[in-house]
Design an enzyme around this catalytic site. Structure first.
Site, PDB file in Angstrom:
ATOM      1  N   LYS A 119       0.852  -0.908  -0.495  1.00 20.21           N
ATOM      2  CA  LYS A 119      -0.224   0.140   0.459  1.00 20.21           C
ATOM      3  C   LYS A 119       0.833   1.579   0.467  1.00 20.21           C
ATOM      4  CE  LYS A 119      -4.312  -1.385   0.541  1.00 20.21           C
ATOM      5  NZ  LYS A 119      -5.926  -1.021   1.433  1.00 20.21           N
ATOM      6  N   LYS A 223      -8.936  -7.929  -9.171  1.00 21.31           N
ATOM      7  CA  LYS A 223     -11.025  -7.699  -8.433  1.00 21.31           C
ATOM      8  C   LYS A 223     -11.179  -6.432  -8.641  1.00 21.31           C
ATOM      9  CE  LYS A 223      -9.954  -7.128  -3.676  1.00 21.31           C
ATOM     10  NZ  LYS A 223     -11.574  -6.513  -3.381  1.00 21.31           N
ATOM     11  N   LYS A 226     -13.615  -0.981  -3.402  1.00 20.10           N
ATOM     12  CA  LYS A 226     -13.697  -0.098  -3.878  1.00 20.10           C
ATOM     13  C   LYS A 226     -12.602   1.325  -3.841  1.00 20.10           C
ATOM     14  CE  LYS A 226     -14.518  -0.669   1.201  1.00 20.10           C
ATOM     15  NZ  LYS A 226     -12.836  -1.054   1.919  1.00 20.10           N
TER      16      LYS A 226
HETATM   17  P1  ATP Z   1      -9.757  -1.881  -0.822  1.00 26.84           P
HETATM   18  O1  ATP Z   1     -10.038  -1.288  -2.169  1.00 26.84           O
HETATM   19  O2  ATP Z   1      -9.964  -0.900  -0.101  1.00 26.84           O
HETATM   20  O3  ATP Z   1      -8.930  -2.947  -0.077  1.00 26.84           O
HETATM   21  P2  ATP Z   1     -12.324  -3.787  -1.591  1.00 26.84           P
HETATM   22  O4  ATP Z   1     -13.015  -3.218  -1.980  1.00 26.84           O
HETATM   23  O5  ATP Z   1     -11.116  -4.835  -2.154  1.00 26.84           O
HETATM   24  O6  ATP Z   1     -11.365  -2.123  -0.983  1.00 26.84           O
HETATM   25  P3  ATP Z   1     -11.832  -4.867   1.103  1.00 26.84           P
HETATM   26  O7  ATP Z   1     -12.133  -3.109   2.227  1.00 26.84           O
HETATM   27  O8  ATP Z   1     -10.769  -4.831   1.391  1.00 26.84           O
HETATM   28  O9  ATP Z   1     -13.460  -3.845   0.198  1.00 26.84           O
HETATM   29  O10 ATP Z   1     -13.090  -6.212   1.936  1.00 26.84           O
HETATM   30  C1  ATP Z   1     -14.349  -5.973   2.101  1.00 26.84           C
HETATM   31  C2  ATP Z   1     -15.209  -6.978   2.001  1.00 26.84           C
HETATM   32  O11 ATP Z   1     -15.334  -7.907   1.021  1.00 26.84           O
HETATM   33  C3  ATP Z   1     -13.958  -8.573   2.596  1.00 26.84           C
HETATM   34  O12 ATP Z   1     -14.482  -9.270   2.900  1.00 26.84           O
HETATM   35  C4  ATP Z   1     -13.234  -8.547   1.041  1.00 26.84           C
HETATM   36  O13 ATP Z   1     -13.413 -10.293   1.085  1.00 26.84           O
HETATM   37  C5  ATP Z   1     -14.785  -8.695   0.284  1.00 26.84           C
HETATM   38  N1  ATP Z   1     -14.434  -8.149  -1.391  1.00 26.84           N
HETATM   39  C6  ATP Z   1     -13.873  -7.546  -1.765  1.00 26.84           C
HETATM   40  N2  ATP Z   1     -13.665  -7.199  -2.609  1.00 26.84           N
HETATM   41  C7  ATP Z   1     -14.336  -8.155  -3.361  1.00 26.84           C
HETATM   42  C8  ATP Z   1     -14.915  -8.363  -4.849  1.00 26.84           C
HETATM   43  N3  ATP Z   1     -14.025  -8.042  -5.417  1.00 26.84           N
HETATM   44  N4  ATP Z   1     -15.217  -9.786  -4.970  1.00 26.84           N
HETATM   45  C9  ATP Z   1     -15.701 -10.774  -3.305  1.00 26.84           C
HETATM   46  N5  ATP Z   1     -16.388  -9.904  -2.070  1.00 26.84           N
HETATM   47  C10 ATP Z   1     -14.755  -9.319  -1.907  1.00 26.84           C
HETATM   48 MG    MG Z   2      -9.036  -4.809  -0.145  1.00 31.35          MG
END
Ligand code: ATP
Ligand code: MG
Length: 359
Positions: A119, A223, A226
């Protein structure tokens, strides 16, 4: 009388995506409902973790409340007394324990965390982007917060004596660190903390099927996330149904002109099949079978676009129905209870390190 504790958090650093909903929220809510007879469920919004990387601070507070409301809209029962829903920063013991643990943590331990390494590199491009957006001067360097965040995470867990913490691969090292610091403190000061179960046991407890990965629509080899730098391939729960449908229609596919589930060769189409299965509540196999061999991607996309649209119409309607007063009251009553539990642990630690008199 006290039940073992399961603890889980969902960061509120942006609007949530379709991936967060199906891969994060729904499984957590299911788990909470299934296990709340036997376990205390601590679901928290780690708001202090929200700005280890740069965010738009003027949006944070409403995003925190929005996250709580999204949980309610997605089906989290607010009237279950074994499920607590709270904001980390409303329980100041998290910050206080972090400082104490900091003084027993070695800089080398934190510097080798892969997430910190990843990060802190990734940040530069994101910082530049924010800089452009906000037209403000931001320093191009990594915060101490990002470096220190595993210690805060350890405090989040240890304050409550949580044994079970569902962790994705990216959190494995941090959970190991939590166990290390707990054991270190216990051997120095006597039994202060419950040591959470090792990662392998966590996987056994929660089941290993954390495989769901919705992919980015524009770059289906990545993936859906967000905090992606572009919104084009990401469906947010807050997108208008039409916007979301457009994103599906614009999804990257391939030139095979033959719908098949093959994540390596046809990642875009496979992703759409997966999304369609989730949205329709059908088995993936059934959806694959239904569309197998379809030659006009446009027709297939149109169908998925319609599904996304009606999902969002329905979900956003549910969100509107969420009683904000009930959510606030759930947060506040949970925070009161959590302050009691957390302060009791903090006090024991303060006594142990000499900040408070021994009983
Ligand atoms: P960031 O980019 O801030 O890491 P993120 O979208 O990856 O955001 P996280 O906060 O890391 O989200 O994860 C929150 C939850 O959402 C976790 O349980 C993670 O496994 C799930 N998750 C995140 N992205 C996906 C995806 N593309 N498909 C399925 N599950 C997801
Ligand atoms: Mg993430």
């Amino acid at each position: 009388m006290t039940k073992p504790i399961i603890l889980t958090g969902l960061r509120a650093n942006n609007d949530l995506t379709l991936g967060n909903y199906f891969g994060g929220m729904l499984p957590i809510i299911d788990m909470a409902q299934q296990k709340s007879d036997e376990y205390q469920i601590n679901m928290f919004i780690p708001d202090l973790h929200s700005f280890t990387t740069p965010i738009k601070h003027e949006l944070l507070y409403s995003q925190i409340i929005q996250t709580a409301k999204l949980f309610a809209a997605a089906g989290l029962p607010l009237d279950n007394d074994s499920i607590y829903l709270y904001r980390q920063s409303y329980v100041p013991a998290h910050s206080e324990l972090t400082w104490i643990l900091d003084c027993f943590t070695y800089t080398g331990e934190l510097a080798r965390m892969t997430q910190f390494k990843d990060k802190s590199n990734l940040d530069e491009s994101k910082l530049l982007l924010l800089k452009k957006e906000q037209n403000k001067l931001l320093t191009l360097s990594t915060s101490v917060g990002l470096y220190n965040y595993p210690v805060l995470m350890a405090a989040d867990i240890l304050l409550y004596g949580a044994k079970y913490v569902p962790v994705g691969d990216d959190q494995t090292q941090h959970l190991e660190f939590t166990r290390d610091i707990a054991e270190r403190m216990n051997s120095k000061f006597g039994e202060l903390f419950v040591v959470p179960e090792a990662v392998k046991k966590q996987h056994e407890f929660f089941g290993n099927d954390q495989g769901l990965r919705i992919m980015d629509l524009v770059d289906p080899t990545r993936k859906m996330s967000k905090s992606a730098t572009s919104d084009k391939g990401v469906i947010f729960l807050s997108d208008t149904p039409d916007e979301a449908a457009k994103k599906i229609m614009g999804a990257t596919t391939d030139d095979k002109a033959f719908v098949a589930y093959d994540p390596l060769e046809q990642p875009g189409i496979s992703n759409l099949l997966q999304i369609s299965a989730l949205l329709s509540g059908k088995e993936l196999e059934a959806v694959i079978e239904k569309h197998a061999g379809q030659e006009r991607y446009g027709d297939f996309k149109k169908e998925v676009a319609e599904q996304v649209k009606s999902f969002l119409v329905h979900f956003q309607e549910q969100l509107k129905q969420v009683d904000e007063a009930a959510v606030m009251s759930k947060l506040e009553s949970s925070e009161k209870a959590m302050n009691e539990q957390a302060n009791a642990t903090l006090y024991r630690v303060q006594q142990a390190v000499g900040l408070r008199p021994k009983a």
